[in-house]
Design a protein around this motif. Structure first.
Motif, mmCIF file in Angstrom:
data_model
loop_
_atom_site.group_PDB
_atom_site.id
_atom_site.type_symbol
_atom_site.label_atom_id
_atom_site.label_comp_id
_atom_site.label_asym_id
_atom_site.label_seq_id
_atom_site.Cartn_x
_atom_site.Cartn_y
_atom_site.Cartn_z
ATOM 1 N N TYR A 36 56.499 -65.875 -29.356
ATOM 2 C CA TYR A 36 56.985 -64.569 -29.972
ATOM 3 C C TYR A 36 58.602 -63.989 -30.159
ATOM 4 C CZ TYR A 36 51.725 -64.705 -27.791
ATOM 5 O OH TYR A 36 50.068 -64.189 -28.318
ATOM 6 N N GLU A 56 53.681 -62.476 -37.961
ATOM 7 C CA GLU A 56 52.083 -61.911 -37.354
ATOM 8 C C GLU A 56 52.404 -60.850 -37.103
ATOM 9 O OE1 GLU A 56 49.569 -64.768 -36.543
ATOM 10 O OE2 GLU A 56 49.197 -65.160 -38.814
ATOM 11 N N LEU A 58 50.478 -58.554 -34.310
ATOM 12 C CA LEU A 58 49.121 -58.722 -33.942
ATOM 13 C C LEU A 58 49.212 -57.137 -32.869
ATOM 14 C CD1 LEU A 58 49.896 -61.604 -33.791
ATOM 15 C CD2 LEU A 58 48.386 -61.988 -32.820
ATOM 16 N N LYS A 62 45.089 -58.567 -31.948
ATOM 17 C CA LYS A 62 44.417 -58.871 -33.320
ATOM 18 C C LYS A 62 45.837 -58.863 -34.962
ATOM 19 C CE LYS A 62 39.887 -57.569 -32.568
ATOM 20 N NZ LYS A 62 38.587 -56.170 -33.549
ATOM 21 N N VAL A 63 45.748 -59.760 -36.042
ATOM 22 C CA VAL A 63 47.212 -59.563 -36.702
ATOM 23 C C VAL A 63 46.675 -58.043 -37.889
ATOM 24 C CG1 VAL A 63 47.886 -60.539 -38.519
ATOM 25 C CG2 VAL A 63 46.779 -62.234 -36.612
#
Length: 64
Positions: A36, A56, A58, A62-63
């Motif tokens: 992270y 990514e 989130l 959720k992406v």
């Protein structure tokens, strides 16, 4: 990083000086896959630039 940002800089001397100051303040970090960089809800105190690789984002787990 300096080369990439310099190409995008405005032509004025003031803009070039501001850009140089911002780039000089940058710190390079390397992050392991799956780690992270910042978590949702944390106070943002940095600006992140991804020079290579990817990430990514989130939101609510959720992406996006």
């Amino acid at each position: 990083m300096r080369r990439h940002t310099a190409e995008a800089a405005a032509e004025s001397d003031a803009a070039k000086a501001e850009l140089a100051e911002a780039v000089d303040a940058m710190e390079e970090t390397r992050n392991a896959p799956g780690s992270y960089i910042i978590k949702e809800g944390e106070k943002g105190e940095r600006f992140f630039v991804c020079e290579s690789g990817g990430f990514e984002v989130l939101v609510g787990g959720k992406v996006v």
